[in-house]
Scaffold this motif. Structure first.
Motif, short mmCIF file in Angstrom:
data_model
loop_
_atom_site.label_atom_id
_atom_site.label_comp_id
_atom_site.label_asym_id
_atom_site.label_seq_id
_atom_site.Cartn_x
_atom_site.Cartn_y
_atom_site.Cartn_z
N MET A 1 1.20 -0.04 -40.26
CA MET A 1 2.03 -0.84 -41.17
C MET A 1 1.72 -0.45 -42.60
SD MET A 1 0.07 -4.52 -40.96
CE MET A 1 -1.68 -4.64 -41.32
N SER A 2 2.71 -0.59 -43.50
CA SER A 2 2.54 -0.11 -44.86
C SER A 2 2.03 -1.18 -45.82
CB SER A 2 3.87 0.44 -45.39
OG SER A 2 4.85 -0.58 -45.41
N VAL A 3 1.91 -2.45 -45.38
CA VAL A 3 1.42 -3.47 -46.29
C VAL A 3 -0.06 -3.31 -46.56
CG1 VAL A 3 3.13 -5.24 -45.87
CG2 VAL A 3 1.22 -5.04 -44.32
N THR A 4 -0.74 -2.58 -45.76
CA THR A 4 -2.15 -2.28 -46.02
C THR A 4 -2.44 -0.96 -45.32
OG1 THR A 4 -4.42 -3.12 -45.87
CG2 THR A 4 -3.00 -3.52 -43.98
N SER A 5 -3.41 -0.27 -45.79
CA SER A 5 -3.71 1.02 -45.19
C SER A 5 -4.26 0.85 -43.78
CB SER A 5 -4.72 1.77 -46.04
OG SER A 5 -6.00 1.18 -45.92
N THR A 6 -4.13 1.89 -42.98
CA THR A 6 -4.67 1.85 -41.63
C THR A 6 -6.18 1.62 -41.65
OG1 THR A 6 -2.94 3.36 -40.90
CG2 THR A 6 -4.87 3.14 -39.48
N LEU A 7 -6.85 2.24 -42.64
CA LEU A 7 -8.30 2.06 -42.76
C LEU A 7 -8.64 0.61 -43.02
CD1 LEU A 7 -11.18 3.13 -42.99
CD2 LEU A 7 -10.73 3.66 -45.39
N CYS A 13 -9.98 -5.69 -38.65
CA CYS A 13 -10.00 -5.97 -37.21
C CYS A 13 -11.42 -5.92 -36.66
CB CYS A 13 -9.12 -4.98 -36.47
SG CYS A 13 -7.35 -5.25 -36.70
N ARG A 14 -12.22 -4.99 -37.17
CA ARG A 14 -13.60 -4.90 -36.68
C ARG A 14 -14.47 -6.00 -37.26
NH1 ARG A 14 -12.96 0.71 -37.74
NH2 ARG A 14 -14.30 0.54 -39.57
N GLN A 15 -14.31 -6.28 -38.55
CA GLN A 15 -15.16 -7.26 -39.22
C GLN A 15 -14.80 -8.69 -38.83
OE1 GLN A 15 -17.81 -6.85 -41.16
NE2 GLN A 15 -18.07 -9.06 -41.48
N ASP A 16 -13.51 -8.98 -38.77
CA ASP A 16 -13.07 -10.36 -38.53
C ASP A 16 -11.79 -10.34 -37.70
OD1 ASP A 16 -12.30 -13.03 -38.63
OD2 ASP A 16 -13.03 -13.31 -40.68
N PRO A 17 -11.91 -10.06 -36.43
CA PRO A 17 -10.70 -9.97 -35.58
C PRO A 17 -9.91 -11.27 -35.54
CG PRO A 17 -12.70 -9.96 -34.25
CD PRO A 17 -13.14 -9.79 -35.66
N GLU A 18 -10.60 -12.39 -35.68
CA GLU A 18 -9.89 -13.68 -35.65
C GLU A 18 -8.92 -13.78 -36.83
OE1 GLU A 18 -10.91 -18.45 -35.17
OE2 GLU A 18 -12.46 -17.05 -35.86
N LEU A 19 -9.42 -13.46 -38.04
CA LEU A 19 -8.56 -13.51 -39.22
C LEU A 19 -7.50 -12.40 -39.17
CD1 LEU A 19 -7.93 -12.59 -42.39
CD2 LEU A 19 -7.93 -15.01 -41.76
N ALA A 20 -7.88 -11.23 -38.68
CA ALA A 20 -6.91 -10.14 -38.56
C ALA A 20 -5.74 -10.54 -37.68
CB ALA A 20 -7.60 -8.89 -38.00
N GLU A 21 -6.02 -11.25 -36.61
CA GLU A 21 -4.95 -11.70 -35.73
C GLU A 21 -4.02 -12.67 -36.45
OE1 GLU A 21 -4.34 -13.83 -31.33
OE2 GLU A 21 -6.36 -13.48 -32.14
N VAL A 22 -4.60 -13.54 -37.28
CA VAL A 22 -3.79 -14.49 -38.04
C VAL A 22 -2.91 -13.75 -39.04
CG1 VAL A 22 -3.85 -16.39 -39.70
CG2 VAL A 22 -5.44 -16.37 -37.76
N LEU A 23 -3.49 -12.76 -39.74
CA LEU A 23 -2.74 -11.98 -40.73
C LEU A 23 -1.57 -11.24 -40.07
CD1 LEU A 23 -4.22 -9.83 -43.58
CD2 LEU A 23 -2.41 -8.92 -42.14
N LEU A 24 -1.84 -10.61 -38.93
CA LEU A 24 -0.78 -9.88 -38.23
C LEU A 24 0.29 -10.83 -37.70
CD1 LEU A 24 -2.96 -7.24 -36.37
CD2 LEU A 24 -1.44 -6.86 -38.32
N GLY A 25 -0.14 -12.04 -37.34
CA GLY A 25 0.82 -13.04 -36.91
C GLY A 25 1.76 -13.44 -38.04
N GLU A 26 1.21 -13.58 -39.24
CA GLU A 26 2.05 -13.91 -40.39
C GLU A 26 3.00 -12.77 -40.73
OE1 GLU A 26 3.75 -15.68 -43.82
OE2 GLU A 26 2.91 -16.41 -41.93
N LEU A 27 2.52 -11.55 -40.64
CA LEU A 27 3.40 -10.40 -40.87
C LEU A 27 4.55 -10.40 -39.87
CD1 LEU A 27 4.10 -7.77 -42.31
CD2 LEU A 27 2.53 -6.60 -40.76
N ALA A 28 4.24 -10.71 -38.61
CA ALA A 28 5.28 -10.76 -37.58
C ALA A 28 6.27 -11.88 -37.87
CB ALA A 28 4.65 -10.94 -36.21
N ARG A 29 5.76 -13.04 -38.33
CA ARG A 29 6.65 -14.15 -38.67
C ARG A 29 7.62 -13.75 -39.78
NH1 ARG A 29 7.77 -17.73 -42.29
NH2 ARG A 29 6.23 -16.87 -43.73
N GLN A 30 7.08 -13.14 -40.84
CA GLN A 30 7.93 -12.74 -41.95
C GLN A 30 8.95 -11.67 -41.54
OE1 GLN A 30 5.71 -11.69 -45.48
NE2 GLN A 30 4.33 -13.44 -45.28
#
Length: 412
Positions: A1-7, A13-30
């Motif tokens: 995705m282009s809203v943030t770099s792959t790195l 995702c490695r540091q905080d998979p719980e928050l990463a899932e929430v962020l990706l969920g919001e991207l999907a909602r938008q």
């Protein structure tokens, strides 16, 4: 995705998979719903990059060249860029870009010009005034004596005779022009004349139209108002934040009202992102965008009226469309719920001259995605189908998902 770099995505995702899932969920909602909230928009990837930059680490109380912390040589340049770009973009003598929000910008404007207990004339909250225009739940209503003006019952337009009469009667220290739910251009010259007649400051709360002003699609309050307060998101398409524009004679008072009176350290990553947004708004492409925002709003208003909804003021000059859904047999709160179930996200607002709630829509985000008049026709048809219950929400939700999918806010 282009809203943030792959790195960056991998790190989160490695540091905080719980928050990463929430962020990706919001991207999907938008990405799968229609964003019709008038105060929202999609920033560019460049604005997001500045928001997520190392500027977020820097403390920088004060102003460029006069900080209370060391190591500010680069953030000074970033803030100076933002200030200079804002001044050029809006033709203002002075710009303060540190306000954390539109409300904090208004607070600073009041602090610069008023004292507790002063009388202020502003649009009444039942007619589209903001919380900072005298709500008893807000600092404005607790610290100042607000008098509210309204709109004409038949047209829904600002009652200019009432404004002049109230100003002559109450002799306010300041007059505020601006609204969160008024879809027409404001006659700034009229408000200037009334302010001059009664010896009041004129404050333009232009949070909603300033992006259109930047794009040449709305009149500017800058030549008329003593102080202009605005947000940098909404139609302007920058990061969430505020700014203040004023003449040179009020520059020091405004700056001191922001820091140190109402705020501490500036959010330098947000200020850097504001600089990016101001630069983007100065381009020919942004002027085209602003014109399309208005064209889309007018098409959407016309189609909703044709479908049986009552459009306040009979239309719009801006990105805002305010409608009463009761002709279709549903009141505002219930209507918002039905539309949300179908993937159309918007707000309710109080309708003038009554207790009923209507719906407040905006076309800024859809236009950023690339939608034009033909898509507004379809959006209005889906809107009416849901509210009239001609089509169940689940069926419309799939059509919304298909439409949104053709105009992704952040293409992969």
């Amino acid at each position: 995705m282009s809203v943030t770099s792959t790195l960056e995505a991998d790190l989160l995702c490695r540091q905080d998979p719980e928050l990463a899932e929430v962020l990706l969920g919001e991207l999907a909602r938008q990405s799968t719903t229609l964003q019709l909230i008038a105060a929202e928009n999609f920033t560019s990837p460049a604005v997001l990059a500045a928001l997520g930059s190392p500027f977020a680490n820097k403390y920088a109380e004060g102003y460029p060249g006069a900080r209370y912390h060391g190591g500010c040589e680069f953030v000074d340049v970033a803030e100076s860029l933002a200030v200079d770009r804002a001044r050029r973009l809006f033709g203002a003598e002075h710009a303060n870009v540190q306000s954390h929000s539109g409300s904090s910008a208004v607070l600073a404007a009041y602090a610069a010009l008023l004292r507790p207990g002063d009388t202020v004339l502003a649009m009444g909250l039942p007619f589209g005034g903001h919380l900072t225009h005298g709500s008893p739940a807000n600092f404005s209503g607790r610290w100042f004596d607000f008098v509210g003006y309204g709109v004409e019952a038949d047209s829904g337009l600002i009652d200019h005779e009432q404004v002049r009469t109230l100003a002559r009667t109450h002799r306010p220290k300041a007059i505020v022009c601006g609204s969160i739910a008024y879809p027409r251009h404001i006659d700034y010259a009229f408000f200037r004349s009334v302010a001059d007649e009664v010896g009041a400051y004129l404050i333009a709360d232009a949070a909603h139209p300033m992006g259109l002003v930047a794009g040449g699609a709305a009149p500017s309050p800058v030549p008329y108002a003593d102080v202009v307060c605005a947000t940098t998101h909404k139609v302007l398409r920058g990061p969430r934040g505020g700014m203040i524009l004023c003449g040179g004679e009020l520059a020091e008072r405004v700056d001191r009202a922001v820091f140190p009176f109402t705020q501490g350290g500036a959010q330098m990553h947000t200020i850097a992102a504001k600089a990016v947004a101001f630069g983007e708004a100065a381009t020919p492409g942004f002027r085209t965008y602003a014109q399309q925002v208005v064209a889309n709003a007018r098409m959407l208003a016309g189609e909703l009226a044709a479908a049986g909804l009552t459009v306040t003021t009979g239309g719009t000059d801006t990105h805002l469309v305010v409608v009463d859904p009761t002709p279709l047999g549903v009141e505002g709160r219930a209507a918002r719920g039905r539309l949300a179930a179908a993937g159309m996200v918007l707000d309710t607002c109080v309708l003038p001259h009554g207790d009923a709630r209507g719906l407040r829509l905006g076309t800024a985000a859809l236009t950023t995605q690339g939608m034009k008049e033909v898509e507004m026709v379809r959006v209005a048809a889906l809107f009416a189908a849901v509210l009239s219950e001609r089509t169940d929400a689940g069926t419309v939700r799939e059509e919304v998902r298909e439409l949104a999918g053709r105009f992704p806010p952040y293409p992969c």
